[in-house]
Design a protein around this motif. Structure first.
Motif, PDB file in Angstrom:
ATOM      1  N   VAL A 108      71.813   1.508  48.149  1.00 21.09           N
ATOM      2  CA  VAL A 108      72.187   2.342  49.292  1.00 21.09           C
ATOM      3  C   VAL A 108      73.236   3.314  48.766  1.00 21.09           C
ATOM      4  N   GLY A 109      72.850   4.569  48.608  1.00 20.18           N
ATOM      5  CA  GLY A 109      73.749   5.533  47.971  1.00 20.18           C
ATOM      6  C   GLY A 109      73.949   5.143  46.522  1.00 20.18           C
ATOM      7  N   ASP A 110      75.199   4.974  46.122  1.00 17.62           N
ATOM      8  CA  ASP A 110      75.516   4.585  44.742  1.00 17.62           C
ATOM      9  C   ASP A 110      75.724   3.087  44.579  1.00 17.62           C
ATOM     10  N   ASP A 111      75.623   2.311  45.661  1.00 19.51           N
ATOM     11  CA  ASP A 111      75.922   0.885  45.621  1.00 19.51           C
ATOM     12  C   ASP A 111      74.675   0.053  45.872  1.00 19.51           C
ATOM     13  N   TRP A 112      74.774  -1.231  45.545  1.00 19.01           N
ATOM     14  CA  TRP A 112      73.691  -2.185  45.742  1.00 19.01           C
ATOM     15  C   TRP A 112      74.140  -3.251  46.728  1.00 19.01           C
ATOM     16  N   TYR A 113      73.232  -3.643  47.627  1.00 18.81           N
ATOM     17  CA  TYR A 113      73.513  -4.640  48.653  1.00 18.81           C
ATOM     18  C   TYR A 113      72.349  -5.618  48.738  1.00 18.81           C
ATOM     19  N   ILE A 114      72.636  -6.825  49.179  1.00 22.67           N
ATOM     20  CA  ILE A 114      71.591  -7.823  49.394  1.00 22.67           C
ATOM     21  C   ILE A 114      70.906  -7.496  50.723  1.00 22.67           C
ATOM     22  N   SER A 115      69.591  -7.316  50.677  1.00 21.55           N
ATOM     23  CA  SER A 115      68.853  -7.033  51.911  1.00 21.55           C
ATOM     24  C   SER A 115      67.987  -8.212  52.359  1.00 21.55           C
ATOM     25  N   HIS A 116      67.763  -9.145  51.464  1.00 29.43           N
ATOM     26  CA  HIS A 116      67.020 -10.360  51.804  1.00 29.43           C
ATOM     27  C   HIS A 116      67.581 -11.502  50.973  1.00 29.43           C
ATOM     28  N   TYR A 117      67.810 -12.668  51.626  1.00 24.49           N
ATOM     29  CA  TYR A 117      68.429 -13.834  50.996  1.00 24.49           C
ATOM     30  C   TYR A 117      67.697 -15.058  51.516  1.00 24.49           C
ATOM     31  N   GLN A 118      67.085 -15.827  50.612  1.00 23.55           N
ATOM     32  CA  GLN A 118      66.275 -16.986  51.008  1.00 23.55           C
ATOM     33  C   GLN A 118      66.612 -18.172  50.120  1.00 23.55           C
ATOM     34  N   VAL A 119      67.207 -19.215  50.691  1.00 19.35           N
ATOM     35  CA  VAL A 119      67.536 -20.440  49.969  1.00 19.35           C
ATOM     36  C   VAL A 119      66.428 -21.460  50.167  1.00 19.35           C
ATOM     37  N   SER A 120      66.109 -22.193  49.094  1.00 17.18           N
ATOM     38  CA  SER A 120      65.137 -23.284  49.167  1.00 17.18           C
ATOM     39  C   SER A 120      65.712 -24.528  48.500  1.00 17.18           C
ATOM     40  N   ARG A 121      65.606 -25.639  49.199  1.00 19.97           N
ATOM     41  CA  ARG A 121      65.931 -26.949  48.595  1.00 19.97           C
ATOM     42  C   ARG A 121      64.649 -27.564  48.129  1.00 19.97           C
ATOM     43  N   LEU A 122      64.639 -28.063  46.903  1.00 21.15           N
ATOM     44  CA  LEU A 122      63.417 -28.606  46.340  1.00 21.15           C
ATOM     45  C   LEU A 122      63.470 -30.124  46.177  1.00 21.15           C
ATOM     46  N   ASP A 123      64.277 -30.815  46.968  1.00 22.56           N
ATOM     47  CA  ASP A 123      64.351 -32.273  46.843  1.00 22.56           C
ATOM     48  C   ASP A 123      63.594 -32.981  47.929  1.00 22.56           C
TER      49      ASP A 123
END
Length: 123
Positions: A108-123
C-alpha cells in the motif's frame, strides 16, 4: 511464482514488526500492521478489519511471545507476497503452542501490510 530473497525480506520486514508488537502486548500496534480490511483468522472466530485484530490480541495473555520461521513464499501478483510459516507462541504459564501461519502481505503505497492471516493447528 517462486520464492525469492526479496520476498522473504518483505515478509520479514512486516512480520518482525508484528512480532515486536505481539511480544510487547500492544494490540493497537499489532493491528496497525494489517490493512484496514484484513481478513484475520487466529484460533477464535474470524474478523475483518483492524478493530477485530486489536481485540483478539488484547485478549491474549501478558507475556505471550511469538517466534516465526518462513517456510515458503510466493509472489502471486505485483504488490502481493504470500508466506507460509511455522510459528511458536510461548506463554509464561503453559506449554508453547505450535501453529502454521499463512499470510498475504499487500503493498500500500511504499509500505507492506498483512491483508490476510490464517492460523492452523495441526495436532
Amino acid at each position: 511464482m517462486t520464492s525469492t530473497a526479496d520476498d522473504k525480506a518483505i515478509l520479514s520486514g512486516v512480520l518482525d514488526q508484528w512480532k515486536s508488537a505481539v511480544d510487547g502486548h500492544q494490540p493497537e500496534r499489532v493491528a496497525s500492521h494489517f490493512t484496514e480490511d484484513a481478513v484475520f483468522q487466529g484460533l477464535h472466530p474470524y474478523s475483518v478489519g483492524r478493530q477485530g485484530i486489536a481485540e483478539y490480541y488484547d485478549s491474549q495473555p501478558l507475556g505471550l511471545q511469538a517466534a516465526y520461521r518462513i517456510l515458503e513464499t510466493r509472489r502471486p501478483a505485483d504488490g502481493l507476497v504470500l508466506g507460509y510459516l511455522d510459528v511458536e507462541f510461548s506463554f509464561t504459564d503453559r506449554p508453547a503452542l505450535h501453529v502454521k501461519l499463512s499470510v498475504l502481505v499487500t503493498r500500500v503505497g511504499d509500505d507492506w501490510y498483512i491483508s490476510h492471516y490464517q492460523v492452523s493447528r495441526l495436532d
